[in-house]
Design a protein around this motif. Structure first.
Motif, mmCIF file in Angstrom:
data_model
loop_
_atom_site.group_PDB
_atom_site.id
_atom_site.type_symbol
_atom_site.label_atom_id
_atom_site.label_comp_id
_atom_site.label_asym_id
_atom_site.label_seq_id
_atom_site.Cartn_x
_atom_site.Cartn_y
_atom_site.Cartn_z
ATOM 1 N N PHE A 274 0.798 -1.224 0.000
ATOM 2 C CA PHE A 274 0.000 0.000 0.000
ATOM 3 C C PHE A 274 0.830 1.273 0.000
ATOM 4 O O PHE A 274 0.341 2.322 -0.387
ATOM 5 C CB PHE A 274 -0.958 0.007 1.195
ATOM 6 C CG PHE A 274 -2.151 -0.884 0.998
ATOM 7 C CD1 PHE A 274 -3.248 -0.448 0.284
ATOM 8 C CD2 PHE A 274 -2.165 -2.172 1.504
ATOM 9 C CE1 PHE A 274 -4.341 -1.270 0.079
ATOM 10 C CE2 PHE A 274 -3.247 -3.010 1.306
ATOM 11 C CZ PHE A 274 -4.349 -2.554 0.590
ATOM 12 N N ASP A 275 2.076 1.197 0.435
ATOM 13 C CA ASP A 275 2.903 2.400 0.506
ATOM 14 C C ASP A 275 3.830 2.526 -0.700
ATOM 15 O O ASP A 275 4.017 3.623 -1.227
ATOM 16 C CB ASP A 275 3.733 2.379 1.801
ATOM 17 C CG ASP A 275 3.995 3.771 2.336
ATOM 18 O OD1 ASP A 275 3.275 4.704 1.953
ATOM 19 O OD2 ASP A 275 4.936 3.922 3.136
ATOM 20 N N THR A 276 4.415 1.414 -1.133
ATOM 21 C CA THR A 276 5.359 1.451 -2.265
ATOM 22 C C THR A 276 5.034 0.367 -3.287
ATOM 23 O O THR A 276 5.879 -0.469 -3.607
ATOM 24 C CB THR A 276 6.807 1.274 -1.753
ATOM 25 O OG1 THR A 276 6.912 0.007 -1.070
ATOM 26 C CG2 THR A 276 7.212 2.404 -0.818
ATOM 27 N N PRO A 277 3.819 0.341 -3.841
ATOM 28 C CA PRO A 277 3.449 -0.741 -4.767
ATOM 29 C C PRO A 277 4.265 -0.734 -6.059
ATOM 30 O O PRO A 277 4.546 -1.805 -6.610
ATOM 31 C CB PRO A 277 1.968 -0.469 -5.046
ATOM 32 C CG PRO A 277 1.788 0.986 -4.790
ATOM 33 C CD PRO A 277 2.709 1.300 -3.658
ATOM 34 N N CYS A 278 4.648 0.445 -6.537
ATOM 35 C CA CYS A 278 5.415 0.512 -7.785
ATOM 36 C C CYS A 278 6.815 -0.078 -7.583
ATOM 37 O O CYS A 278 7.301 -0.860 -8.415
ATOM 38 C CB CYS A 278 5.510 1.955 -8.265
ATOM 39 S SG CYS A 278 3.901 2.716 -8.610
ATOM 40 N N ARG A 279 7.455 0.288 -6.499
ATOM 41 C CA ARG A 279 8.784 -0.262 -6.198
ATOM 42 C C ARG A 279 8.696 -1.774 -6.010
ATOM 43 O O ARG A 279 9.570 -2.524 -6.462
ATOM 44 C CB ARG A 279 9.335 0.401 -4.941
ATOM 45 C CG ARG A 279 10.729 -0.045 -4.545
ATOM 46 C CD ARG A 279 11.186 0.673 -3.280
ATOM 47 N NE ARG A 279 12.558 0.329 -2.923
ATOM 48 C CZ ARG A 279 12.905 -0.770 -2.265
ATOM 49 N NH1 ARG A 279 11.971 -1.632 -1.883
ATOM 50 N NH2 ARG A 279 14.167 -0.999 -1.976
ATOM 51 N N THR A 280 7.633 -2.231 -5.352
ATOM 52 C CA THR A 280 7.444 -3.663 -5.154
ATOM 53 C C THR A 280 7.265 -4.379 -6.487
ATOM 54 O O THR A 280 7.859 -5.435 -6.725
ATOM 55 C CB THR A 280 6.218 -3.909 -4.257
ATOM 56 O OG1 THR A 280 6.454 -3.292 -2.980
ATOM 57 C CG2 THR A 280 5.967 -5.393 -4.059
ATOM 58 N N ALA A 281 6.455 -3.811 -7.377
ATOM 59 C CA ALA A 281 6.228 -4.420 -8.689
ATOM 60 C C ALA A 281 7.526 -4.521 -9.477
ATOM 61 O O ALA A 281 7.796 -5.529 -10.142
ATOM 62 C CB ALA A 281 5.195 -3.601 -9.464
ATOM 63 N N GLU A 282 8.343 -3.473 -9.385
ATOM 64 C CA GLU A 282 9.611 -3.472 -10.117
ATOM 65 C C GLU A 282 10.529 -4.587 -9.590
ATOM 66 O O GLU A 282 11.192 -5.285 -10.373
ATOM 67 C CB GLU A 282 10.283 -2.116 -9.978
ATOM 68 C CG GLU A 282 11.405 -1.876 -10.964
ATOM 69 C CD GLU A 282 11.797 -0.413 -11.033
ATOM 70 O OE1 GLU A 282 12.171 0.051 -12.127
ATOM 71 O OE2 GLU A 282 11.737 0.273 -9.986
ATOM 72 N N ALA A 283 10.549 -4.762 -8.268
ATOM 73 C CA ALA A 283 11.403 -5.800 -7.683
ATOM 74 C C ALA A 283 10.884 -7.198 -8.037
ATOM 75 O O ALA A 283 11.669 -8.093 -8.386
ATOM 76 C CB ALA A 283 11.462 -5.625 -6.169
#
Length: 322
Positions: A274-283
């Motif tokens: 919920f806080d860093t979904p884009c960074r998570t998706a990239e990883a």
């Protein structure tokens, strides 16, 4: 009982006259803290004394938000040190003049949220929901619930009862779903967040959900599994506790998967979804790429940090080299 803090009304009820009060202040037996609120010494006030002074000044009032519980370690006065303000809640219908060191909040039907205590404060569950109401984001609201959900005397039922006392709570349905998850032991809110904010929003390959596994300890289910790429994503929605036994059990599961099939496990929590979904998706996309996925993640919006796949750009210009 009030840590040496008392009001003008209490002094009068005890028989202190105006002349007596003037003499006590002159002799420094009493010192004014707020209008009509005094303390029985001239030194710096500790946290409990500042809390009593705040609730007595704004009475009827209750400690609220970050002030609902005393700090774990008292910070003693030192040159230039300014202590955190004391937050108190009063009824929505009242108006109280602000004072230095006091932050005033207003709640509808205040008495229904109140707990006794010394000093008096809001009920723990109600305080968490009141802070969640003021939270700027969903992850901040979850953090407010997490602060109390691990207490032995806070249950899903008590949180649901508190929810009933906040008919106008922001994100009420969403917070209610989290309370349902706490009661059922599931992580459906977190799982739905991962599906919509991470996986689908960024064009990751569709995964299998709740796929069964059969370890020696009995049947279990994987939250998210990319079986073709040997990747499992486990969503840890636990609130309020971080027990070492749970960590050990999770580590055992990841180790069993790695030993049996070479499957790796990525464990995600509320912050990553919920806080860093884009960074998570990239990883996650990078892990999938290293394990054979030929696709590329997509940006979910114009300001999404997920970069376009450079190989896709080369292909578009006719200069793609595998």
């Amino acid at each position: 009982m009030q840590d040496g803090v008392l009001t003008h009304a209490q002094l009068v009820a005890a028989g202190v006259t105006r002349a007596d009060l003037a003499r006590m202040r002159r002799r420094k037996e009493l010192r004014r803290v707020h209008p009509r609120v005094y303390v029985d010494h001239t030194g710096p006030l500790n946290w409990h004394q500042r809390a009593w002074a705040a609730v007595l000044y704004a009475a009827p009032a209750y400690l609220y938000g970050p002030s609902a519980e005393p700090p774990r370690a008292e910070q003693f006065a030192r040159p230039g040190f300014v202590p955190d303000p004391i937050h108190v809640a009063i009824d929505q219908s009242r108006r109280v003049k602000a004072q230095p060191g006091i932050v005033i909040h207003r709640l509808t039907n205040l008495e229904s949220h109140a707990y006794g205590g010394t000093p008096p404060r809001l009920k723990l569950e109600d305080n968490a929901l009141a802070m969640a109401h003021e939270a700027r984001s969903k992850i901040d609201a979850v953090a407010c619930l997490a602060q109390v959900a691990g207490r032995s005397y806070v249950t899903a039922a008590s949180l649901r009862a508190a929810l009933g006392r906040f008919p106008s709570l922001r994100r009420r349905a969403w917070i209610g779903a989290i309370v349902d998850d706490l009661e059922s032991g599931s992580h459906s809110v977190l799982e739905h967040g991962y599906l919509t904010k991470v996986e689908r929003a960024h064009g990751l390959p569709p995964a299998e959900r709740q796929s069964p596994r059969a370890p020696p300890s009995g049947s279990q289910f994987r939250d998210v599994e990319h079986a073709a790429y040997g990747l499992v994503v486990e969503l840890d929605g636990a609130l309020g506790h971080d027990a070492w036994r749970d960590q050990a059990r999770d580590a055992d599961r990841a180790l069993d998967d790695l030993a049996a099939s070479g499957t790796v496990t990525a464990r995600l929590r509320w912050h990553q979804v919920f806080d860093t979904p884009c960074r998570t998706a990239e990883a996650v996309a990078q892990i999938l790429r290293t394990r054979g996925w030929a696709g590329a993640p997509a940006a979910c919006s114009g300001d999404c940090p997920v970069a376009a796949d450079p190989r896709s750009e080369d292909h578009a210009t006719g200069d793609w080299r595998s």
